[in-house]
Design a protein around this motif. Sequence first.
Motif, PDB file in Angstrom:
ATOM      1  N   SER A 148      -7.027  70.712 112.929  1.00 42.21           N
ATOM      2  CA  SER A 148      -5.867  71.448 112.420  1.00 42.21           C
ATOM      3  C   SER A 148      -4.663  70.518 112.375  1.00 42.21           C
ATOM      4  CB  SER A 148      -5.561  72.641 113.321  1.00 42.21           C
ATOM      5  OG  SER A 148      -5.089  72.186 114.574  1.00 42.21           O
ATOM      6  N   ILE A 149      -3.633  70.968 111.693  1.00 42.02           N
ATOM      7  CA  ILE A 149      -2.396  70.192 111.633  1.00 42.02           C
ATOM      8  C   ILE A 149      -1.802  70.066 113.031  1.00 42.02           C
ATOM      9  CG2 ILE A 149       0.002  70.266 110.806  1.00 42.02           C
ATOM     10  CD1 ILE A 149      -1.101  71.160 108.113  1.00 42.02           C
ATOM     11  N   LYS A 150      -1.868  71.146 113.793  1.00 43.90           N
ATOM     12  CA  LYS A 150      -1.332  71.146 115.154  1.00 43.90           C
ATOM     13  C   LYS A 150      -2.076  70.136 116.028  1.00 43.90           C
ATOM     14  CE  LYS A 150      -0.233  74.300 118.926  1.00 43.90           C
ATOM     15  NZ  LYS A 150      -0.251  75.688 119.364  1.00 43.90           N
ATOM     16  N   ASP A 151      -3.414  70.137 115.956  1.00 42.55           N
ATOM     17  CA  ASP A 151      -4.212  69.202 116.756  1.00 42.55           C
ATOM     18  C   ASP A 151      -3.977  67.754 116.325  1.00 42.55           C
ATOM     19  OD1 ASP A 151      -5.232  71.353 118.152  1.00 42.55           O
ATOM     20  OD2 ASP A 151      -7.096  71.444 116.976  1.00 42.55           O
ATOM     21  N   SER A 157       0.783  61.991 118.225  1.00 32.69           N
ATOM     22  CA  SER A 157       2.158  62.106 118.728  1.00 32.69           C
ATOM     23  C   SER A 157       3.166  62.202 117.572  1.00 32.69           C
ATOM     24  CB  SER A 157       2.508  60.916 119.626  1.00 32.69           C
ATOM     25  OG  SER A 157       1.639  60.863 120.718  1.00 32.69           O
ATOM     26  N   MET A 158       2.879  63.119 116.663  1.00 34.98           N
ATOM     27  CA  MET A 158       3.734  63.346 115.489  1.00 34.98           C
ATOM     28  C   MET A 158       4.155  64.807 115.479  1.00 34.98           C
ATOM     29  SD  MET A 158       1.311  61.458 112.621  1.00 34.98           S
ATOM     30  CE  MET A 158       2.348  61.850 111.246  1.00 34.98           C
ATOM     31  N   SER A 159       5.217  65.111 114.734  1.00 35.43           N
ATOM     32  CA  SER A 159       5.568  66.514 114.534  1.00 35.43           C
ATOM     33  C   SER A 159       4.618  67.088 113.474  1.00 35.43           C
ATOM     34  CB  SER A 159       7.016  66.645 114.075  1.00 35.43           C
ATOM     35  OG  SER A 159       7.155  66.145 112.756  1.00 35.43           O
ATOM     36  N   GLU A 160       4.489  68.402 113.470  1.00 35.72           N
ATOM     37  CA  GLU A 160       3.615  69.035 112.475  1.00 35.72           C
ATOM     38  C   GLU A 160       4.141  68.786 111.067  1.00 35.72           C
ATOM     39  OE1 GLU A 160       2.614  73.129 113.342  1.00 35.72           O
ATOM     40  OE2 GLU A 160       2.353  72.658 115.473  1.00 35.72           O
ATOM     41  N   GLY A 161       5.465  68.749 110.917  1.00 36.12           N
ATOM     42  CA  GLY A 161       6.060  68.462 109.608  1.00 36.12           C
ATOM     43  C   GLY A 161       5.700  67.065 109.127  1.00 36.12           C
ATOM     44  N   ALA A 162       5.740  66.082 110.053  1.00 33.51           N
ATOM     45  CA  ALA A 162       5.380  64.702 109.684  1.00 33.51           C
ATOM     46  C   ALA A 162       3.909  64.625 109.294  1.00 33.51           C
ATOM     47  CB  ALA A 162       5.688  63.762 110.842  1.00 33.51           C
ATOM     48  N   VAL A 163       3.064  65.398 109.967  1.00 37.64           N
ATOM     49  CA  VAL A 163       1.634  65.413 109.617  1.00 37.64           C
ATOM     50  C   VAL A 163       1.459  65.968 108.209  1.00 37.64           C
ATOM     51  CG1 VAL A 163      -0.588  66.484 110.150  1.00 37.64           C
ATOM     52  CG2 VAL A 163       0.808  65.540 111.991  1.00 37.64           C
ATOM     53  N   ARG A 164       2.169  67.047 107.903  1.00 34.17           N
ATOM     54  CA  ARG A 164       2.063  67.637 106.563  1.00 34.17           C
ATOM     55  C   ARG A 164       2.518  66.649 105.482  1.00 34.17           C
ATOM     56  NH1 ARG A 164       3.891  72.164 109.495  1.00 34.17           N
ATOM     57  NH2 ARG A 164       2.341  73.816 109.545  1.00 34.17           N
ATOM     58  N   VAL A 165       3.613  65.945 105.764  1.00 36.13           N
ATOM     59  CA  VAL A 165       4.119  64.962 104.803  1.00 36.13           C
ATOM     60  C   VAL A 165       3.103  63.845 104.608  1.00 36.13           C
ATOM     61  CG1 VAL A 165       5.902  63.209 104.416  1.00 36.13           C
ATOM     62  CG2 VAL A 165       6.556  65.493 105.175  1.00 36.13           C
ATOM     63  N   ALA A 166       2.570  63.331 105.695  1.00 35.70           N
ATOM     64  CA  ALA A 166       1.577  62.249 105.602  1.00 35.70           C
ATOM     65  C   ALA A 166       0.327  62.724 104.869  1.00 35.70           C
ATOM     66  CB  ALA A 166       1.222  61.743 107.003  1.00 35.70           C
ATOM     67  N   LEU A 167      -0.108  63.942 105.154  1.00 33.60           N
ATOM     68  CA  LEU A 167      -1.277  64.507 104.480  1.00 33.60           C
ATOM     69  C   LEU A 167      -1.023  64.616 102.982  1.00 33.60           C
ATOM     70  CD1 LEU A 167      -4.058  65.909 104.573  1.00 33.60           C
ATOM     71  CD2 LEU A 167      -2.847  68.052 104.983  1.00 33.60           C
ATOM     72  N   HIS A 168       0.123  65.179 102.615  1.00 32.55           N
ATOM     73  CA  HIS A 168       0.450  65.344 101.199  1.00 32.55           C
ATOM     74  C   HIS A 168       0.518  63.998 100.482  1.00 32.55           C
ATOM     75  CE1 HIS A 168       2.294  66.866  97.569  1.00 32.55           C
ATOM     76  NE2 HIS A 168       3.253  65.984  97.711  1.00 32.55           N
ATOM     77  N   ARG A 169       1.215  63.052 101.097  1.00 31.75           N
ATOM     78  CA  ARG A 169       1.350  61.725 100.469  1.00 31.75           C
ATOM     79  C   ARG A 169       0.004  61.022 100.375  1.00 31.75           C
ATOM     80  NH1 ARG A 169       6.972  59.787 103.392  1.00 31.75           N
ATOM     81  NH2 ARG A 169       8.332  61.125 102.145  1.00 31.75           N
ATOM     82  N   GLY A 170      -0.784  61.130 101.413  1.00 37.92           N
ATOM     83  CA  GLY A 170      -2.106  60.499 101.404  1.00 37.92           C
ATOM     84  C   GLY A 170      -3.002  61.089 100.332  1.00 37.92           C
ATOM     85  N   LEU A 171      -3.007  62.421 100.221  1.00 33.59           N
ATOM     86  CA  LEU A 171      -3.819  63.073  99.193  1.00 33.59           C
ATOM     87  C   LEU A 171      -3.343  62.707  97.796  1.00 33.59           C
ATOM     88  CD1 LEU A 171      -4.318  66.635 100.718  1.00 33.59           C
ATOM     89  CD2 LEU A 171      -6.074  64.886 100.368  1.00 33.59           C
ATOM     90  N   ALA A 172      -2.033  62.641  97.606  1.00 38.34           N
ATOM     91  CA  ALA A 172      -1.488  62.277  96.299  1.00 38.34           C
ATOM     92  C   ALA A 172      -1.881  60.847  95.936  1.00 38.34           C
ATOM     93  CB  ALA A 172       0.028  62.442  96.286  1.00 38.34           C
TER      94      ALA A 172
END
Length: 181
Positions: A148-151, A157-172
């Motif tokens: 999960s994003i939380k896990d 050691s990232m915020s959930e928002g930073a994980v979402r940003v990294a996920l979005h950028r990586g997928l793009a």
Amino acid sequence: MRERNDEWTDLMRSAIAGDSAAYHRLLKAVTPVLRAAARRGLARAGQPVDQSEDIVQDILLAVHLKRHTWDVSAPFAPWLFAIARNKLIDALRRRGRRVFVDIDDFAEKLPGEVPAEIAPASEVAAQLQTLPARQRDVLQSIAVESASIKDTAAKFSMSEGAVRVALHRGLASLTAKLRER
């Protein structure tokens, strides 16, 4: 039409004077005419006529609530049809410009699902290695390991928002690279 208008006018005058039986007869007489007019208006606008009863109820409610505004020296039908026209327009505006087509008529002609383009796993893995480490780690954790994003945020050691940003950028980035090939 003239007879009907005169009859309706007389009934409305009696109703306003307090004759509830005349009011009941008036509403009973105008309802089928309003129903037909609502159906015609909906059909003319390319809308399904199944909403005509709602429009008729809106018209009858408006007539009831605004009957005190009717000029007893004027004919009743033009006043009634002005309300009916406005209620029809209101209903059409609420519905928007949607056109309804029964899909069952076209079911055999519609194409099946287009298969999704799938890149070979080896190509995806190779392109994944070209991503920046943070994006690659987040994608690996979420997409491959189903975390999960939380896990994933706790793991790196990232915020959930930073994980979402990294996920979005990586997928793009990954999508763009795979489309280039």
